[in-house]
Write a protein that holds these residues in place. Structure first.
Motif, PDB file in Angstrom:
ATOM      1  N   GLY A  10      15.182 -46.065  32.827  1.00 25.19           N
ATOM      2  CA  GLY A  10      15.534 -45.693  31.466  1.00 25.19           C
ATOM      3  C   GLY A  10      16.964 -45.194  31.374  1.00 25.19           C
ATOM      4  N   ILE A  11      17.636 -45.528  30.284  1.00 25.27           N
ATOM      5  CA  ILE A  11      18.979 -45.018  30.009  1.00 25.27           C
ATOM      6  C   ILE A  11      18.929 -44.300  28.671  1.00 25.27           C
ATOM      7  CG2 ILE A  11      21.417 -45.571  29.705  1.00 25.27           C
ATOM      8  CD1 ILE A  11      20.930 -48.164  31.245  1.00 25.27           C
ATOM      9  N   GLY A  12      19.282 -43.014  28.662  1.00 23.84           N
ATOM     10  CA  GLY A  12      19.179 -42.270  27.413  1.00 23.84           C
ATOM     11  C   GLY A  12      19.832 -40.911  27.471  1.00 23.84           C
ATOM     12  N   ASN A  13      19.608 -40.140  26.422  1.00 23.30           N
ATOM     13  CA  ASN A  13      20.148 -38.787  26.337  1.00 23.30           C
ATOM     14  C   ASN A  13      19.369 -37.850  27.253  1.00 23.30           C
ATOM     15  OD1 ASN A  13      22.220 -39.109  24.356  1.00 23.30           O
ATOM     16  ND2 ASN A  13      20.653 -39.275  22.776  1.00 23.30           N
ATOM     17  N   ALA A  14      20.098 -37.131  28.105  1.00 26.68           N
ATOM     18  CA  ALA A  14      19.488 -36.110  28.962  1.00 26.68           C
ATOM     19  C   ALA A  14      19.495 -34.795  28.183  1.00 26.68           C
ATOM     20  CB  ALA A  14      20.271 -35.979  30.259  1.00 26.68           C
ATOM     21  N   GLU A  57      11.291 -23.798  26.336  1.00 23.21           N
ATOM     22  CA  GLU A  57      12.250 -24.795  26.810  1.00 23.21           C
ATOM     23  C   GLU A  57      11.549 -25.797  27.734  1.00 23.21           C
ATOM     24  OE1 GLU A  57      15.434 -22.702  28.667  1.00 23.21           O
ATOM     25  OE2 GLU A  57      16.241 -21.915  26.797  1.00 23.21           O
ATOM     26  N   ILE A  58      11.671 -27.069  27.395  1.00 22.31           N
ATOM     27  CA  ILE A  58      11.038 -28.133  28.171  1.00 22.31           C
ATOM     28  C   ILE A  58      12.019 -29.296  28.266  1.00 22.31           C
ATOM     29  CG2 ILE A  58       9.046 -29.680  28.369  1.00 22.31           C
ATOM     30  CD1 ILE A  58       7.555 -27.869  26.411  1.00 22.31           C
ATOM     31  N   SER A  59      12.214 -29.828  29.443  1.00 23.94           N
ATOM     32  CA  SER A  59      13.096 -30.991  29.578  1.00 23.94           C
ATOM     33  C   SER A  59      12.575 -32.128  28.712  1.00 23.94           C
ATOM     34  CB  SER A  59      13.167 -31.445  31.039  1.00 23.94           C
ATOM     35  OG  SER A  59      13.870 -30.507  31.807  1.00 23.94           O
ATOM     36  N   GLY A  60      13.502 -32.772  27.998  1.00 23.68           N
ATOM     37  CA  GLY A  60      13.097 -33.845  27.095  1.00 23.68           C
ATOM     38  C   GLY A  60      14.114 -34.966  27.064  1.00 23.68           C
ATOM     39  N   GLY A  61      14.330 -35.492  25.864  1.00 25.67           N
ATOM     40  CA  GLY A  61      15.127 -36.704  25.701  1.00 25.67           C
ATOM     41  C   GLY A  61      14.172 -37.875  25.602  1.00 25.67           C
ATOM     42  N   SER A  62      14.355 -38.717  24.612  1.00 26.69           N
ATOM     43  CA  SER A  62      13.393 -39.785  24.320  1.00 26.69           C
ATOM     44  C   SER A  62      13.109 -40.699  25.512  1.00 26.69           C
ATOM     45  CB  SER A  62      13.888 -40.613  23.132  1.00 26.69           C
ATOM     46  OG  SER A  62      13.027 -41.690  22.869  1.00 26.69           O
ATOM     47  N   ALA A  63      14.145 -41.330  26.047  1.00 32.58           N
ATOM     48  CA  ALA A  63      13.925 -42.246  27.176  1.00 32.58           C
ATOM     49  C   ALA A  63      13.467 -41.494  28.420  1.00 32.58           C
ATOM     50  CB  ALA A  63      15.195 -43.037  27.474  1.00 32.58           C
ATOM     51  N   ALA A  64      13.966 -40.271  28.601  1.00 30.25           N
ATOM     52  CA  ALA A  64      13.532 -39.464  29.749  1.00 30.25           C
ATOM     53  C   ALA A  64      12.041 -39.153  29.660  1.00 30.25           C
ATOM     54  CB  ALA A  64      14.346 -38.177  29.835  1.00 30.25           C
ATOM     55  N   ASN A  65      11.555 -38.883  28.436  1.00 30.54           N
ATOM     56  CA  ASN A  65      10.116 -38.656  28.253  1.00 30.54           C
ATOM     57  C   ASN A  65       9.325 -39.919  28.601  1.00 30.54           C
ATOM     58  OD1 ASN A  65      10.559 -36.038  27.311  1.00 30.54           O
ATOM     59  ND2 ASN A  65      10.626 -36.674  25.167  1.00 30.54           N
ATOM     60  N   THR A  66       9.835 -41.057  28.179  1.00 34.57           N
ATOM     61  CA  THR A  66       9.164 -42.328  28.500  1.00 34.57           C
ATOM     62  C   THR A  66       9.105 -42.533  30.007  1.00 34.57           C
ATOM     63  OG1 THR A  66       9.837 -43.354  26.414  1.00 34.57           O
ATOM     64  CG2 THR A  66       9.290 -44.834  28.226  1.00 34.57           C
ATOM     65  N   ILE A  67      10.226 -42.285  30.668  1.00 36.02           N
ATOM     66  CA  ILE A  67      10.269 -42.479  32.113  1.00 36.02           C
ATOM     67  C   ILE A  67       9.345 -41.490  32.823  1.00 36.02           C
ATOM     68  CG2 ILE A  67      11.785 -42.325  34.127  1.00 36.02           C
ATOM     69  CD1 ILE A  67      12.009 -44.915  32.408  1.00 36.02           C
ATOM     70  N   ALA A  68       9.254 -40.272  32.307  1.00 36.85           N
ATOM     71  CA  ALA A  68       8.309 -39.297  32.874  1.00 36.85           C
ATOM     72  C   ALA A  68       6.885 -39.823  32.763  1.00 36.85           C
ATOM     73  CB  ALA A  68       8.440 -37.955  32.160  1.00 36.85           C
ATOM     74  N   ASP A 280       7.537 -42.052  22.465  1.00 33.99           N
ATOM     75  CA  ASP A 280       8.059 -42.125  23.835  1.00 33.99           C
ATOM     76  C   ASP A 280       6.955 -42.440  24.833  1.00 33.99           C
ATOM     77  OD1 ASP A 280      10.391 -41.260  22.605  1.00 33.99           O
ATOM     78  OD2 ASP A 280      10.128 -39.176  23.238  1.00 33.99           O
ATOM     79  N   LEU A 281       5.825 -41.735  24.684  1.00 28.03           N
ATOM     80  CA  LEU A 281       4.730 -41.937  25.639  1.00 28.03           C
ATOM     81  C   LEU A 281       3.985 -43.233  25.371  1.00 28.03           C
ATOM     82  CD1 LEU A 281       3.970 -40.104  28.042  1.00 28.03           C
ATOM     83  CD2 LEU A 281       5.555 -39.104  26.430  1.00 28.03           C
ATOM     84  N   ALA A 316       6.631 -32.872  24.933  1.00 26.70           N
ATOM     85  CA  ALA A 316       6.679 -34.335  24.878  1.00 26.70           C
ATOM     86  C   ALA A 316       6.431 -35.018  26.209  1.00 26.70           C
ATOM     87  CB  ALA A 316       8.040 -34.765  24.324  1.00 26.70           C
ATOM     88  N   ARG A 317       5.891 -34.274  27.172  1.00 25.70           N
ATOM     89  CA  ARG A 317       5.555 -34.881  28.457  1.00 25.70           C
ATOM     90  C   ARG A 317       4.101 -34.602  28.778  1.00 25.70           C
ATOM     91  NH1 ARG A 317      11.111 -34.346  32.113  1.00 25.70           N
ATOM     92  NH2 ARG A 317      12.426 -35.354  30.544  1.00 25.70           N
TER      93      ARG A 317
END
Length: 333
Positions: A10-14, A57-68, A280-281, A316-317
């Motif tokens: 995935g390539i996206g906003n971190a 606080e939870i790590s997110g970002g749309s594509a990052a959530n998909t990759i998770a 995302d999921l 979102a994960r």
């Protein structure tokens, strides 16, 4: 062709998500459009953070959530996105590597802070997002590793990242390398407002087959074709895209491939708590099914399964093993 190292990259906003529960009145007071994503500057970010209630606080970002999600299903996953070498950047880097996702993008040592998204969740589970993109905007073509792209079966691009010029060039570089290596390129349209900003460019990406697979929700689809007629928009998308999936919340989704439109029902949900990350999921489940060779209907079922899991809790994960859920549903290999 290069050997496959990753199933999905995935390539996206971190981004680090900062979530808080709120009431509709707060959104009105702050001039926020409920259910939408707004881009904000650093001063507005500080003002929202000061005004909002207790936050998580939870790590997110749309594509990052998909990759998770892809990794949680048991696939081999990688992510490309830019953080700053600051506290939140360290949080993001730790979190994504902890779930066994390859994350090798070099952090920025100067410039804007790591991106964060202030997510306000109302009692109906709807989320309103205010995003300070910060360092995420500084992703450049130099951050795209040709060998890593070539070794990924599917390259997944986040529409939100289409704002900065350097990121656009990064997308196009990744797509070109992927296609030279006979890989699949997927794009999520991300948000109806995002589509409004870049409608012609997104349509060009689809029509020129720069992307092979498109993910959209109903609002994004209607915005893309500037119509209120869902079936008319579906017909147009079917003619433009090689493969597309349109999600419709509780109505499930429609998978478009050639002349075929395959409806897939949503998975049952006991209570909607937070819709953050539903799309995302869904994409995570569909992509996992695709790399495992499942038919489009079963890919949609996997997507619905993952979306249903994530909307039943804050964040979102996934909090329940998607691999276990897939196995219980007879949809895992």
């Amino acid at each position: 062709m290069t050997a496959t190292t990753y199933d999905v990259l995935g390539i996206g906003n971190a981004i680090v998500d900062v979530l808080a529960k709120t009431e509709d009145g707060f959104l009105a007071e702050q001039g926020m459009s409920k259910g939408a994503m707004a881009l904000i500057d650093e001063s507005r970010a500080a003002a929202i953070y000061q005004a909002m209630g207790p936050a998580t606080e939870i790590s997110g970002g749309s594509a990052a959530n998909t990759i998770a999600g892809v990794a949680d299903f048991g696939a081999r996953a990688a992510f490309v996105g830019k953080v700053r070498d600051d506290q939140l950047g360290n949080v993001f880097s730790h979190d994504i590597r902890a779930i066994k996702v390859a994350f090798d993008t070099r952090p920025a040592s100067v410039g804007a802070a790591t991106a964060r998204c202030y997510i306000l969740v109302t009692p109906d589970g709807e989320r309103t997002m205010n995003t300070y993109l910060g360092a995420a905007q500084d992703l450049s073509p130099a951050d795209i590793d040709p060998a890593q792209i070539a070794a990924s079966s599917i390259v997944y691009l986040e529409g939100y990242l289409w704002d900065p010029k350097n990121a656009k060039e990064s997308f196009l570089k990744a797509s070109k390398i992927a296609h030279e290596n006979k890989r699949t390129v997927a794009l999520t349209l991300s948000d109806a407002f995002c589509v409004g900003r870049y409608r012609d460019e997104f349509l060009d990406l689809i029509k020129t087959k720069t992307v092979d697979l498109v993910f959209a929700n109903e609002a994004e689809l209607l915005s893309l074709y500037q119509t209120n007629d869902f079936n008319a928009a579906l017909t147009q998308l079917r003619g433009d895209a090689s493969l597309a999936v349109v999600t419709r919340s509780e109505k499930g989704c429609v998978v478009l491939s050639g002349d075929k439109a395959t409806p897939v029902p949503a998975s049952p949900v006991k209570q909607v708590v937070d819709t953050t990350g539903a799309g995302d999921l869904f994409a995570a489940g569909f992509l996992f099914g695709l790399v495992r060779g499942f038919n489009h209907e079963d890919c949609g079922r996997l997507g619905a399964l993952a979306a249903a899991e994530v909307i039943q809790h804050i964040g979102a994960r996934p909090q329940t093993s998607l691999k276990a859920l897939a196995q219980a549903s007879g949809l895992s290999v």
